[in-house]
Design an enzyme around this catalytic site. Structure first.
Site, PDB file in Angstrom:
ATOM      1  N   ASP A 110      10.006 -69.465 114.585  1.00 35.11           N
ATOM      2  CA  ASP A 110      10.811 -68.293 114.745  1.00 35.11           C
ATOM      3  C   ASP A 110      10.373 -67.507 115.885  1.00 35.11           C
ATOM      4  O   ASP A 110      10.576 -66.071 115.851  1.00 35.11           O
ATOM      5  CB  ASP A 110      10.802 -67.670 113.390  1.00 35.11           C
ATOM      6  CG  ASP A 110      12.195 -66.469 113.097  1.00 35.11           C
ATOM      7  OD1 ASP A 110      13.111 -66.819 113.706  1.00 35.11           O
ATOM      8  OD2 ASP A 110      11.753 -65.452 112.451  1.00 35.11           O
ATOM      9  N   ASP A 113      17.041 -73.161 114.027  1.00 32.53           N
ATOM     10  CA  ASP A 113      16.620 -72.237 115.184  1.00 32.53           C
ATOM     11  C   ASP A 113      15.735 -72.685 116.266  1.00 32.53           C
ATOM     12  O   ASP A 113      15.877 -72.309 117.203  1.00 32.53           O
ATOM     13  CB  ASP A 113      15.999 -70.996 114.688  1.00 32.53           C
ATOM     14  CG  ASP A 113      16.789 -70.275 113.624  1.00 32.53           C
ATOM     15  OD1 ASP A 113      18.103 -70.521 113.577  1.00 32.53           O
ATOM     16  OD2 ASP A 113      16.422 -69.281 112.873  1.00 32.53           O
ATOM     17  N   ASP A 124      16.532 -62.304 104.348  1.00 32.21           N
ATOM     18  CA  ASP A 124      16.213 -62.756 105.732  1.00 32.21           C
ATOM     19  C   ASP A 124      15.066 -61.989 106.555  1.00 32.21           C
ATOM     20  O   ASP A 124      14.481 -62.293 107.443  1.00 32.21           O
ATOM     21  CB  ASP A 124      17.499 -62.225 106.600  1.00 32.21           C
ATOM     22  CG  ASP A 124      18.764 -63.030 106.138  1.00 32.21           C
ATOM     23  OD1 ASP A 124      18.519 -64.140 105.955  1.00 32.21           O
ATOM     24  OD2 ASP A 124      19.736 -62.110 105.976  1.00 32.21           O
TER      25      ASP A 124
END
Length: 354
Positions: A141, A179, A328
């Protein structure tokens, strides 16, 4: 009995069955110190005593459409039980819309092999297929809400090897590193591109050695990298050729139609007839039109329940990869990434259609 009454009865029976399975002993996600945005796997390394596969538990037969496994220890299941005890029957019935659906289990810390084995064995005993997410890439991330991951490349390779060994011959649907590719394309200064693509390619190749395992490399979502051609070379470098396909819309809210159209364009650019899966967990009302549209956006709703009956030969399944009701991140008043947020879950369920 009316159709709605019958449906409620079936949900209650399913939930009761799930609660009876609670003896599996999975630890709650909240015990994980660095939970990623969707982390709800039990703390790896705390597999239940019965994790060793019983002789009668077998992988689903080849050629049959899988029925995905419902986690009997999910936060949603526990929330239903808690609200029933508190007399909040109407709210409990709404959360059953989440608790009764199969959702992915995210693996994100050391000890992945034991946790994977526990989940796929539990799924096999139920005659179902687990959906798992490998989420441990270094510089995960890019230091944002779900930061963490392996210390270095060697650590990650060992982790993936352990993850794969836990699958045995059971098989599962595995989503590889949400991601990870799209972040590099968009710009992630903390990660070395060549190293990351190499690690992703290793993950795909290693997981595909396991019988009955379907592997989908994450490709972001339709709004993140609008020109899908920018993903072609990165996905090839990350091992898409050996994967069953790619995953789209993980933890996002793009509609099925938007995601499918994007996926078909991307598949054409990749060549080779690649298939794909779509995360439909929270896309019932489509994307939020406003700032931080990806992070706990208001007014969203549950989407299409998990199924392999998609009506599209290239779309292998709609899956609930993001677990609805889990935060989130600490935006819009939410708890830290990966934590169960009952109020948000209730809103998603209340606005669900059908």
């Amino acid at each position: 009995m009316s159709p709605s009454s019958s449906r409620r009865l079936r949900l209650r029976v399913a939930l009761a069955t799930a609660l009876l399975l609670g003896g599996l002993g999975f630890a709650p996600a909240e015990t994980v110190d660095t939970a990623p945005a969707e982390a709800t796997a039990p703390a790896e390394g705390t597999a239940p005593a019965e994790a060793t596969a019983p002789a009668e538990a077998t992988a689903p037969s080849e050629g049959t459409a899988p029925t995905f496994w419902v986690d009997p220890q999910s936060s949603a299941v526990r929330q239903v039980a808690e609200w029933r005890r508190a007399g909040r029957e109407a709210d409990a019935r709404l959360i059953e819309r989440i608790a009764g659906q199969p959702q992915a289990v995210w693996l994100h810390s050391d000890g992945a092999g034991a946790a994977v084995r526990a989940h796929v064995d539990a799924a096999a005993r139920a005659g179902r297929t687990a959906v798992l997410v490998a989420y441990f890439i270094p510089h995960r991330d890019c230091g944002a809400y779900s930061s963490g991951g392996a210390r270095d490349a060697a650590h990650y390779r060992r982790w993936i090897d352990d993850f794969a060994s836990g699958l045995g011959s059971r098989g599962a649907y595995v989503i590889v590193e949400p991601d990870a590719v799209a972040q590099l394309v968009a710009g992630c200064r903390s990660a070395d591109a060549a190293e990351r693509y190499g690690l992703l390619a290793h993950a795909v190749e290693r997981l595909k050695r396991q019988p009955h395992t379907k592997v989908y490399l994450d490709a972001g979502n339709a709004s993140w990298i609008p020109d899908e051609r920018r993903l072609v070379t990165p996905l090839r470098g990350a091992g898409i050729a050996k994967a069953d396909g790619f995953a789209l819309n993980v933890s996002n809210h793009q509609t099925n139609a938007t995601s499918s159209a994007y996926a078909h364009r991307l598949a054409r650019e990749l060549g080779g007839g690649k298939h794909f899966v779509i995360d439909s967990s929270r896309n019932g009302n489509g994307p939020y039109q406003g700032p931080q549209s990806w992070c706990n956006p208001p007014g969203r709703a549950l989407g299409t329940p998990p199924t392999t009956r998609t009506g599209d030969p290239s779309l292998d399944a709609y899956l609930w990869i993001k677990r609805p009701g889990e935060s989130d991140g600490t935006c819009r008043g939410g708890p830290r990434a990966g934590q169960w947020w009952p109020e948000y879950a209730l809103g998603l369920a209340r606005r669900a259609r059908g």
